[in-house]
Design an enzyme around this catalytic site. Sequence first.
Site, PDB file in Angstrom:
ATOM      1  N   GLN A 174       0.749  -1.355  -0.222  1.00  0.00           N
ATOM      2  CA  GLN A 174      -0.293   0.049  -0.162  1.00  0.00           C
ATOM      3  C   GLN A 174       0.562   1.634   0.404  1.00  0.00           C
ATOM      4  OE1 GLN A 174      -3.687  -0.647   0.665  1.00  0.00           O
ATOM      5  NE2 GLN A 174      -2.759  -2.756  -0.060  1.00  0.00           N
ATOM      6  N   GLY A 189     -11.986   3.075   4.704  1.00  0.00           N
ATOM      7  CA  GLY A 189     -10.121   1.742   4.035  1.00  0.00           C
ATOM      8  C   GLY A 189     -10.548   2.425   2.610  1.00  0.00           C
ATOM      9  N   HIS A 190      -8.680   2.012   1.944  1.00  0.00           N
ATOM     10  CA  HIS A 190      -8.160   3.096   0.779  1.00  0.00           C
ATOM     11  C   HIS A 190      -9.093   2.975  -0.305  1.00  0.00           C
ATOM     12  CE1 HIS A 190      -7.010  -1.327  -0.559  1.00  0.00           C
ATOM     13  NE2 HIS A 190      -8.261  -1.206  -0.704  1.00  0.00           N
ATOM     14  N   ASN A 191      -8.589   4.299  -0.884  1.00  0.00           N
ATOM     15  CA  ASN A 191      -8.439   5.042  -1.859  1.00  0.00           C
ATOM     16  C   ASN A 191     -10.144   5.482  -1.746  1.00  0.00           C
ATOM     17  OD1 ASN A 191      -6.563   2.825  -2.740  1.00  0.00           O
ATOM     18  ND2 ASN A 191      -5.864   4.351  -4.348  1.00  0.00           N
TER      19      ASN A 191
END
Lengths: 358, 358, 358
Positions: free
Chosen positions: C198, C239-241
């Site tokens: 990540q 969460g990511h993005n």
Amino acid sequence: MPTFTVAELARRVAGVIDGDDRRVITGVASIEAAGPDDLTFIAEERYVGRIGARPPGSILVEPGLHLGVPDTSLIRVGNPYLAFAEIIPLFHPSPTARPGIAPSATMGRGVRLGDHVTIGPHVVIGDAVKIGHRTRIEPFTVVEAGVHIGDDCRIGYSCSILAGARLGDRVQLHTGVRVGADGFGYARGPMGAVKIPQIGGCLIGDDVEIGANSTVDRGALGDTVIGSRTKIDNLVHIGHNVRVGEDCMIVAQVGIAGSVRIGAGASLGGQAGISGHLTIGPGARIGAQSGVTKDVPAGADYCGFPARPFHEVMKAKAAGFRLPDALRRLSAVERELGMGSPGRAPDATDPDASEEST
Amino acid sequence: MPTFTVAELARRVAGVIDGDDRRVITGVASIEAAGPDDLTFIAEERYVGRIGARPPGSILVEPGLHLGVPDTSLIRVGNPYLAFAEIIPLFHPSPTARPGIAPSATMGRGVRLGDHVTIGPHVVIGDAVKIGHRTRIEPFTVVEAGVHIGDDCRIGYSCSILAGARLGDRVQLHTGVRVGADGFGYARGPMGAVKIPQIGGCLIGDDVEIGANSTVDRGALGDTVIGSRTKIDNLVHIGHNVRVGEDCMIVAQVGIAGSVRIGAGASLGGQAGISGHLTIGPGARIGAQSGVTKDVPAGADYCGFPARPFHEVMKAKAAGFRLPDALRRLSAVERELGMGSPGRAPDATDPDASEEST
Amino acid sequence: MPTFTVAELARRVAGVIDGDDRRVITGVASIEAAGPDDLTFIAEERYVGRIGARPPGSILVEPGLHLGVPDTSLIRVGNPYLAFAEIIPLFHPSPTARPGIAPSATMGRGVRLGDHVTIGPHVVIGDAVKIGHRTRIEPFTVVEAGVHIGDDCRIGYSCSILAGARLGDRVQLHTGVRVGADGFGYARGPMGAVKIPQIGGCLIGDDVEIGANSTVDRGALGDTVIGSRTKIDNLVHIGHNVRVGEDCMIVAQVGIAGSVRIGAGASLGGQAGISGHLTIGPGARIGAQSGVTKDVPAGADYCGFPARPFHEVMKAKAAGFRLPDALRRLSAVERELGMGSPGRAPDATDPDASEEST
């Protein structure tokens, strides 16, 4: 920033080049953001349309995929996403730790450290702790007396690893993880709830990763167990004496009550909850937000509350949205047959419905 | 490891021995794991079948239970689970703290400490904090200025106890608990949300236990209150100005919105959510994952979303799974009567259903 | 404690006084608790009945509201709640920080600090970190190398701000917040899940507030973004993005899966979950505990699982509680017509229902 030619990158992932192999790549990016100097990947053909006006310098693709994108060097591999995962660290190497014990760390007696261990500032390590080679413990983390941590682990900031915990090799705990706190167990006494002392352990297998602020309680008696290669997301709760098999995926905010058994390879969607003492079979898939109240067979696909097989739930849900109309139709049929029960409103006006929507 | 005879153990819990009273016991274990040197308990007759091939050395059982297990010394007591809770610490005494203030702790001005207080390494205590006798504060915990903590409390690692908090006696906060952080309150201003300063307190009664990484916000105005003997599991959220009564059980990942009142003795299942300003009556039981949107009467048993009485919900859910078939049957009835409305598909193919299952 | 006359307070919020303007006010309180020396507010007429026997000294009210409460000085303003928010800090000023770097803090190389920055005890600041004017970092917080934090930020106890994070001005992170931890991303390899490194960032806009123990993951590739003035409650997972727009309200324990887009001004009720890669339109309102599995249009009001328009869901839910009775009625109709299918119990006894309620 390191740079690589397409030929060098292809060699790393045993890929076959389709295009200019001397092209220089300086970074990695998503399919939408990748420019002429970047490598990206396409896992499924439907993402081809996301390529922008300035196409990526290089794309990892499956052997059979034809893109028709000029000026792009393709690298063909069996699993483009996996190959991409292997290439990212070439451009983004992990920050190098400086092994050693920070002066502000507090070390217990009889601590055994492997080679090249890093103990960060303000870490507290209890008596008789054992830490394997190359493991790194970040600031503000506490490791209680007697805990064993394997090789090549990464223990993030402000983690708590409490007595009775054993971590395998290559375990990664992200910041704020709590391993081995007391489970929730009480006996009913004459003056209210009486705490059951929690004396079990917490065994974390190899290659387990646990996300930020998640909690894995120690066993009451016996151990809580997380199988090797299982991945756990953020803010997950795992109760006492739970046994999670190997290779499971547990998404954010899942809650698993005490003594649940989860078979190898199972996956639990975000915010799902599993009631105590149940068994989820190997390879089962539990949908997001499901509430599991009965055992789930191996390989099954369950969702909803109470959780049932996926297709059954979806059919019932969809039918549910046709129900208000069906109730009207049923009343009409009863009127046609002269069957309407007295006291039931014959029309569609539903007092419950309006009550609910206030 | 300490050892005890069955006679010694029976005396501790005022139990009646049925078998050899001189037998030596060296540990406690679950019914499945207990061997000839272990003590275990049986709370319900249906667990008798879990006794393994090598039966436990001793079992706590109810007066009337007959096991027919040879070579096991029974100890008969009114509440075997409660008696077991009392015996566990004999074999697993809590690690003894070394009272005193660690050199790396930061102490404010005017701090009042009782006798035998333990302040661990890297603790930060604000001005005018008061800490009662024998209370223990673990590393990385902060106690803000003016906070009062009672006697015999255990405050775990990396906890935050913020201004306005008052903790009673024998309170146990597990690692990562946040008491007294700001609640979620905003006024709508011309330029967006404007924060309402949160100035209330957070009152935690005696014998309260709060699980790892849970959060209890301070009041906006007035106080958030957790009644004595209430037990709270991991990752629970309790909003500002909530008042939880005495002797409540709040399971992991429950969320309680602002200004909710929860009566004494109520229990909330895991992941349940309570909307703001509601009242849950004393002794009510809220099922796991329930979404409570209206007041719940005293002693009621509610579940589902929106939460309704348990039996009503379960009947409706079960009927729901018969609905797709019922819609087919209704269409058949309408055809029989020549009543089908035009434009409605006469068969069971439901476009919504397939839409849902993609 | 500071005191103010009604005239002084009215001047602060440009209010019009109705009553004695020289009255002295010594504190603020809720409508129920306010006494003769307190200021309170009434946002809606229905709360008038909550005034106690000893009426408040002063009340902020809307221009048109008539109370008929003697001995109370009214202050008339367009938005009483907003005016109240502005007055609270007069009586409860924030504790003044003592700018400077605590001796027990660990500072990296090349750190750039603005004026009047406060770095508390046991803080760890990495290399090349930039911190703006008047920003305050509380004890046990870590800021990794290269992070930028703007002016006038308040970073609470035990927070983790990891590499790749950029915080705007006036950001407030409450205790235990994790910004920039790894997202949950894996490729399927021959030996199990392979972690996708990540490497993205985490951009937090101006005036964002994030509640205790919440987590905002860094992007996998590209960035996770929280828009300015968005407010996030406790124990939320982002969460990511994910890209959250400006002026959103995200209530406690919400979970937002990777790559979701949330439009400006949207609100998400407590414990709601959003599946990955979805888009929530600007101004949409998602009810508490909703499970969103499809895109939601701008301005829409959705709830339930799978989430649907609010009124549709409530109608279907209410009808659902009439279903057990409707199934009985349908069976009666079929009997009347001689249509009952063989093998189906003709009465209302539903084996599934009893099975569910065990």
